[in-house]
Design a protein around this motif. Structure first.
Motif, short mmCIF file in Angstrom:
data_model
loop_
_atom_site.label_atom_id
_atom_site.label_comp_id
_atom_site.label_asym_id
_atom_site.label_seq_id
_atom_site.Cartn_x
_atom_site.Cartn_y
_atom_site.Cartn_z
N LEU A 1 -1.53 7.96 -56.99
CA LEU A 1 -0.44 8.88 -56.29
C LEU A 1 -1.08 9.69 -55.34
CD1 LEU A 1 2.99 9.24 -56.35
CD2 LEU A 1 2.36 11.05 -57.96
N VAL A 2 -1.98 10.69 -55.99
CA VAL A 2 -2.70 11.48 -55.06
C VAL A 2 -3.46 11.03 -53.68
CG1 VAL A 2 -4.64 13.24 -55.11
CG2 VAL A 2 -2.84 13.17 -57.17
N PHE A 3 -4.20 9.70 -54.06
CA PHE A 3 -4.88 9.24 -52.75
C PHE A 3 -4.00 8.62 -51.94
CE2 PHE A 3 -8.70 9.76 -55.91
CZ PHE A 3 -9.35 10.31 -55.28
N GLY A 4 -2.92 8.22 -52.33
CA GLY A 4 -1.84 7.65 -51.42
C GLY A 4 -1.16 8.59 -50.83
N LEU A 5 -1.09 9.94 -51.13
CA LEU A 5 -0.41 10.92 -50.52
C LEU A 5 -1.16 11.37 -49.46
CD1 LEU A 5 1.37 13.17 -53.14
CD2 LEU A 5 2.41 12.28 -51.05
N ILE A 6 -2.54 11.52 -49.80
CA ILE A 6 -3.61 12.05 -48.94
C ILE A 6 -3.69 10.84 -47.69
CG2 ILE A 6 -5.99 12.33 -48.43
CD1 ILE A 6 -6.23 13.72 -51.27
N GLY A 7 -3.61 9.67 -48.09
CA GLY A 7 -3.57 8.59 -47.15
C GLY A 7 -2.32 8.86 -46.12
N TYR A 8 -1.34 9.13 -46.63
CA TYR A 8 0.08 9.31 -45.73
C TYR A 8 -0.21 10.52 -44.98
CZ TYR A 8 4.92 10.18 -44.79
OH TYR A 8 6.09 10.48 -44.22
N ARG A 9 -0.65 11.63 -45.57
CA ARG A 9 -0.77 12.99 -44.66
C ARG A 9 -1.90 12.73 -43.63
NH1 ARG A 9 1.75 17.65 -44.35
NH2 ARG A 9 -0.29 18.59 -44.27
N THR A 10 -2.81 11.87 -44.12
CA THR A 10 -3.79 11.86 -42.91
C THR A 10 -4.04 10.88 -41.90
OG1 THR A 10 -5.56 11.15 -44.60
CG2 THR A 10 -5.42 13.20 -44.57
N ALA A 11 -3.08 9.63 -42.42
CA ALA A 11 -3.13 8.48 -41.77
C ALA A 11 -4.53 7.91 -41.67
CB ALA A 11 -2.65 8.54 -40.34
N LEU A 12 -5.22 8.02 -42.77
CA LEU A 12 -6.66 7.70 -42.89
C LEU A 12 -6.74 6.15 -43.77
CD1 LEU A 12 -9.00 10.42 -43.02
CD2 LEU A 12 -8.73 8.97 -40.98
N PRO A 13 -6.94 5.16 -43.27
CA PRO A 13 -6.62 4.04 -44.38
C PRO A 13 -7.55 4.07 -45.52
CG PRO A 13 -6.81 3.23 -42.17
CD PRO A 13 -7.31 4.70 -42.22
N ARG A 14 -8.73 4.41 -45.65
CA ARG A 14 -9.54 4.49 -46.81
C ARG A 14 -9.06 5.16 -48.00
NH1 ARG A 14 -12.33 8.87 -43.79
NH2 ARG A 14 -12.75 10.48 -45.10
N PHE A 15 -8.03 6.10 -47.72
CA PHE A 15 -7.51 6.84 -48.90
C PHE A 15 -6.53 5.76 -49.66
CE2 PHE A 15 -9.02 10.49 -46.71
CZ PHE A 15 -9.82 11.07 -47.91
N TYR A 16 -5.98 4.99 -48.90
CA TYR A 16 -5.08 4.01 -49.45
C TYR A 16 -5.78 2.85 -50.29
CZ TYR A 16 -1.28 5.38 -46.30
OH TYR A 16 -0.01 6.23 -45.83
N LEU A 17 -7.13 2.82 -49.88
CA LEU A 17 -7.98 1.82 -50.55
C LEU A 17 -8.25 2.51 -51.95
CD1 LEU A 17 -10.46 0.41 -47.79
CD2 LEU A 17 -8.55 -0.92 -48.82
N LEU A 18 -8.82 3.82 -51.95
CA LEU A 18 -9.00 4.44 -53.05
C LEU A 18 -7.78 4.51 -53.99
CD1 LEU A 18 -11.01 7.41 -51.50
CD2 LEU A 18 -11.93 5.72 -53.16
N ALA A 19 -6.68 4.60 -53.40
CA ALA A 19 -5.66 4.63 -54.19
C ALA A 19 -5.13 3.30 -55.21
CB ALA A 19 -4.02 4.88 -53.32
N ALA A 20 -5.49 2.35 -54.21
CA ALA A 20 -5.30 0.82 -54.87
C ALA A 20 -6.40 0.63 -55.80
CB ALA A 20 -5.42 -0.17 -53.55
N PHE A 21 -7.47 1.24 -55.46
CA PHE A 21 -8.56 0.97 -56.58
C PHE A 21 -8.39 1.81 -57.85
CE2 PHE A 21 -13.10 2.23 -57.98
CZ PHE A 21 -13.46 1.08 -58.24
N GLY A 22 -7.70 2.97 -57.59
CA GLY A 22 -7.49 3.64 -58.88
C GLY A 22 -6.23 2.86 -59.72
N LEU A 23 -5.41 2.54 -58.68
CA LEU A 23 -4.31 1.65 -59.68
C LEU A 23 -4.90 0.53 -60.53
CD1 LEU A 23 -1.14 2.08 -59.64
CD2 LEU A 23 -0.94 0.39 -57.83
N VAL A 24 -5.78 -0.08 -59.87
CA VAL A 24 -6.32 -1.40 -60.51
C VAL A 24 -7.15 -1.07 -61.47
CG1 VAL A 24 -7.98 -3.34 -59.82
CG2 VAL A 24 -6.19 -2.78 -58.35
N LEU A 25 -7.99 0.01 -61.21
CA LEU A 25 -8.76 0.54 -62.38
C LEU A 25 -8.06 1.02 -63.68
CD1 LEU A 25 -11.73 3.03 -61.07
CD2 LEU A 25 -11.90 0.77 -62.42
N GLY A 26 -6.98 1.55 -63.30
CA GLY A 26 -6.08 2.32 -64.38
C GLY A 26 -5.36 1.15 -65.21
N ALA A 27 -5.05 0.08 -64.72
CA ALA A 27 -4.20 -0.95 -65.20
C ALA A 27 -5.25 -1.70 -65.81
CB ALA A 27 -3.46 -1.92 -63.91
N GLY A 28 -6.28 -2.02 -65.28
CA GLY A 28 -7.41 -2.80 -65.84
C GLY A 28 -7.80 -2.26 -67.27
#
Lengths: 214, 101
Positions: free
Chosen positions: A139-166
């Motif tokens: 959620l946090v990295f996704g919001l930062i990605g949205y605010r900054t329009a920097l794709p790497r934060f969406y990747l970090l958000a996805a990584f956090g989600l995958v890690l959390g689920a796993g």
């Protein structure tokens, strides 16, 4: 000169804050310290160190926050400002600060209630702490990605989600799950930050003279 | 001269110059920025940037503060209250003109 142009100018200034990767490195250091805390708590729960860290957790968290700020300030003053300049962001005077505060408090209370409920009635076979942490990170990295329009934060958000689920679905347990999620996320953040920083330093060599150019 | 053309003729000429309009637009969204950041963002040479900042400072739109960070000289620029107001009016006049066409 319309609102869109101004929004783009403002976005450019926000992106500048993340241009050197220093924020990721600093937050990564904080996550590494948190991973250390969770590791001690998981592996030596009755030790003096674990009790001490547990008792001082809030203090450590607040100190960690200041540590992040200090690392960012130190590195930016030494690396970024002499190379590409300094900006100070405008405080939004007629901002929706109370709304944001109320929203943050509501989300915080909701999360605390969810964690407390799950701690009292842990669902079988589910490590809710790394799962919840992964969701918050996403959620946090996704919001930062949205605010900054920097794709790497969406990747970090996805990584956090995958890690959390796993880790949430794994047999590792809550304590080691938390250690793993914070340690792996710290490595991802520090790795990303170092790549961005090295690219930034290559593109912006140190100035010849110690001056701001004026 | 019709009203929309009159509005265009009345725009603030200090801000209307493209380099200065860019500078003011950058500073409008920030609390302050240093000379190096402004130079990088606008692509102006040191001499040009200095001249445009002096013009804006002369009009009371920009405040330039020369200071030090440690031993390094630092030139901080910030939009003043009247600079902010002038830019708001400038944008409004341009908008009125564009909408009237």
């Amino acid at each position: 000169m319309n609102a869109d142009t101004l929004n783009k100018t403002h976005l450019r200034a926000i992106q500048y804050w993340f241009e050197d990767g220093i924020v990721e490195i600093a937050v990564g250091v904080l996550f590494l310290l948190l991973a250390g805390y969770f590791y001690v708590d998981a592996t030596q729960p009755d030790s003096l160190l674990a009790n001490l860290l547990g008792g001082l957790f809030v203090l450590l968290l607040v100190s960690g926050w200041y540590l992040v700020g200090w690392i960012i300030k130190l590195l930016k003053e030494r690396l970024t400002y002499p190379r590409t300049g300094y900006v100070a962001f405008r405080r939004d005077k007629n901002s929706q600060k109370p709304v944001r505060l109320a929203l943050a408090l509501s989300v915080g209370a909701l999360m605390a209630a969810m964690f407390a409920t799950l701690a009292l009635n842990p669902p079988l076979g589910l490590n809710f702490m790394p799962l919840g942490s992964g969701l918050v990170m996403a959620l946090v990295f996704g919001l930062i990605g949205y605010r900054t329009a920097l794709p790497r934060f969406y990747l970090l958000a996805a990584f956090g989600l995958v890690l959390g689920a796993g880790l949430g679905l794994s047999q590792i347990g809550n304590g080691l799950g938390m250690t793993a999620i914070y340690a792996l996320m710290a490595l991802a953040l520090i790795g990303t930050g170092l790549v961005i920083l090295s690219r930034y330093l290559r593109q912006n060599p140190a100035p010849a003279e110690a001056s701001d150019g004026q | 001269m019709d009203n929309s053309l009159r509005a265009l003729a009345e725009v603030d000429r200090v801000i209307h110059e493209p380099a200065r309009a860019t500078l003011v637009a950058i500073l409008y969204t920030l609390e302050s920025a240093d000379f190096l950041y402004l130079q990088r963002e606008t692509g102006l040479t040191k001499g040009n940037l200095s001249a445009h900042l002096s013009k804006l400072e002369g009009a009371g739109y920009v405040q330039v503060e020369k200071t030090f960070r440690g031993k390094i000289p630092l030139t901080l620029c910030a939009l003043t209250g009247s600079g902010r107001k002038a830019f708001d009016e400038y944008r409004q006049k341009l908008k009125e003109f564009v909408e009237s066409q």
